[in-house]
Design a protein around this motif. Structure first.
Motif, short mmCIF file in Angstrom:
data_model
loop_
_atom_site.label_atom_id
_atom_site.label_comp_id
_atom_site.label_asym_id
_atom_site.label_seq_id
_atom_site.Cartn_x
_atom_site.Cartn_y
_atom_site.Cartn_z
N GLN A 46 0.84 -1.19 0.00
CA GLN A 46 0.00 0.00 0.00
C GLN A 46 0.89 1.25 0.00
OE1 GLN A 46 -3.64 0.02 0.09
NE2 GLN A 46 -3.15 -2.06 -0.59
N PHE A 47 0.57 2.17 -0.87
CA PHE A 47 1.30 3.43 -0.96
C PHE A 47 0.35 4.59 -0.74
CE2 PHE A 47 3.69 0.39 -3.51
CZ PHE A 47 5.01 0.65 -3.13
N VAL A 48 0.93 5.76 -0.60
CA VAL A 48 0.16 6.99 -0.48
C VAL A 48 0.65 7.96 -1.54
CG1 VAL A 48 -0.44 8.95 0.98
CG2 VAL A 48 -0.17 6.68 2.00
N ALA A 49 -0.24 8.35 -2.44
CA ALA A 49 0.08 9.34 -3.46
C ALA A 49 -0.46 10.70 -3.02
CB ALA A 49 -0.52 8.95 -4.81
N LEU A 50 0.39 11.71 -3.13
CA LEU A 50 0.00 13.08 -2.81
C LEU A 50 0.14 13.92 -4.08
CD1 LEU A 50 -0.56 15.53 -0.89
CD2 LEU A 50 1.92 15.61 -0.51
N ILE A 51 -0.94 14.59 -4.45
CA ILE A 51 -0.93 15.52 -5.58
C ILE A 51 -1.29 16.90 -5.03
CG2 ILE A 51 -1.91 16.12 -7.83
CD1 ILE A 51 -2.67 13.18 -8.18
N GLY A 52 -0.52 17.90 -5.40
CA GLY A 52 -0.81 19.27 -4.97
C GLY A 52 -0.77 20.22 -6.14
N ASP A 53 -1.62 21.24 -6.09
CA ASP A 53 -1.55 22.26 -7.13
C ASP A 53 -1.93 23.62 -6.57
OD1 ASP A 53 -4.33 22.41 -7.10
OD2 ASP A 53 -4.62 21.47 -9.04
N ILE A 54 -1.77 24.64 -7.42
CA ILE A 54 -2.03 26.03 -7.03
C ILE A 54 -3.48 26.36 -7.32
CG2 ILE A 54 -1.36 28.43 -7.36
CD1 ILE A 54 1.31 27.39 -8.53
N ARG A 55 -4.18 26.86 -6.33
CA ARG A 55 -5.57 27.23 -6.51
C ARG A 55 -5.67 28.53 -7.32
NH1 ARG A 55 -7.84 27.18 -0.47
NH2 ARG A 55 -9.79 27.74 -1.52
N GLY A 56 -6.49 28.49 -8.35
CA GLY A 56 -6.72 29.71 -9.16
C GLY A 56 -5.47 30.23 -9.85
N SER A 57 -4.59 29.33 -10.27
CA SER A 57 -3.30 29.77 -10.83
C SER A 57 -3.48 30.59 -12.11
CB SER A 57 -2.40 28.56 -11.10
OG SER A 57 -2.98 27.71 -12.07
N ARG A 58 -4.49 30.29 -12.89
CA ARG A 58 -4.66 30.99 -14.16
C ARG A 58 -5.09 32.44 -13.97
NH1 ARG A 58 -7.71 26.42 -17.97
NH2 ARG A 58 -6.03 24.84 -17.83
N GLU B 184 1.52 21.97 -10.70
CA GLU B 184 1.18 20.74 -9.98
C GLU B 184 2.42 19.91 -9.66
OE1 GLU B 184 -2.27 18.07 -11.24
OE2 GLU B 184 -0.57 16.74 -11.62
N PHE B 185 2.35 19.21 -8.50
CA PHE B 185 3.40 18.25 -8.18
C PHE B 185 2.77 16.96 -7.70
CE2 PHE B 185 2.69 19.76 -3.85
CZ PHE B 185 2.90 18.62 -3.08
N GLN B 186 3.58 15.88 -7.73
CA GLN B 186 3.18 14.59 -7.20
C GLN B 186 4.33 14.00 -6.40
OE1 GLN B 186 2.12 12.00 -10.43
NE2 GLN B 186 0.37 13.22 -11.08
N VAL B 187 4.00 13.12 -5.46
CA VAL B 187 5.00 12.35 -4.74
C VAL B 187 4.35 11.04 -4.31
CG1 VAL B 187 4.46 13.34 -2.47
CG2 VAL B 187 6.75 12.39 -2.90
N LEU B 188 5.15 9.98 -4.24
CA LEU B 188 4.67 8.69 -3.77
C LEU B 188 5.37 8.37 -2.45
CD1 LEU B 188 2.86 6.23 -4.55
CD2 LEU B 188 4.95 5.14 -5.40
N LEU B 189 4.57 8.12 -1.42
CA LEU B 189 5.09 7.91 -0.07
C LEU B 189 4.60 6.58 0.49
CD1 LEU B 189 4.20 11.50 1.20
CD2 LEU B 189 6.50 10.71 0.60
#
Length: 220
Positions: free
Chosen positions: A9-21, A60-65
């Protein structure tokens, strides 16, 4: 499924900027975003990083933990550093269908990433800071509700309160924060109290604990 991942079992985290455009200086914000993401590996145990923090697009970024508490810590740390521009996050747990690439998440796939993607889409739709998916429905709902309460407080922080909150997580004592900014300790204390910073931090720590205990079949 890769022999490297099996049923782990892994944990994926995705993050991005709100309202970047809609940002006036989008390129400058994206540059700062990349710097913040690059710094997150120092906040997370190296043993927990299955695949490194990767900026997949400018926004956006991603990481697998392997430890969900690190996913929460990374989201909190990134949000602290990126104030007042808002970030949002999707956190998903599950297996992996592809081989692990320890250097970057691009090209990796599996239920953990699918759930993280569904979670961040839900965060976007609901205007939320963090959404989680893949634990039990009751746990997901409980954590998401607690996140919303924390978000209500965090979004009312003044720039000074956010500055002191971040510094307190780095310095550990209000006296050290006061020394850093050459202000009276009472100034720091009053700001921290008015922003309910200690209470916010307590809830943020509990989010990871609840999710980890649920993953392990324990009672928080």
């Amino acid at each position: 499924m890769s022999e490297d991942t099996d049923d782990r079992q892994f944990v994926a985290l995705i993050g991005d900027i709100r309202g970047s455009r809609e940002l006036d200086d989008r390129s400058g914000v994206q540059e700062e975003f990349e710097q913040v993401v690059a710094s997150l590996s120092d906040r997370v145990s190296s043993d927990s990083i299955a695949s490194q923090f990767t900026v997949t697009t400018g926004d956006e970024f991603q990481v697998l933990l392997t430890d969900v508490t690190d996913a929460i810590d990374a989201a909190v740390a990134a949000s602290d550093r990126f104030h007042p521009v808002g970030l949002r996050f999707g956190i998903g747990t599950g297996t992996l269908d592809t081989a692990i690439n320890p250097d970057q998440t691009i090209g990796m796939d599996g239920p953990c990433f699918h759930r993280a993607r569904d979670a961040i889409k839900a965060a976007q739709k609901e205007g939320a800071w963090i959404r989680v998916a893949g634990w039990s429905p009751a746990v997901d709902d409980h954590v998401n509700t607690m996140v919303d309460l924390v978000q209500c407080v965090r979004e009312d922080w003044t720039d000074r309160q956010a500055q002191f909150a971040r510094a307190l997580s780095e310095e550990d004592t209000q006296t050290a924060v006061a020394d850093r900014y050459d202000v009276a300790k009472s100034t720091v204390s009053e700001s921290i109290d008015a922003g309910h910073v200690q209470e916010v931090r307590a809830v943020e720590r509990s989010l990871g604990t609840v999710l980890r205990c649920s993953s392990d079949g324990e009672t928080p």
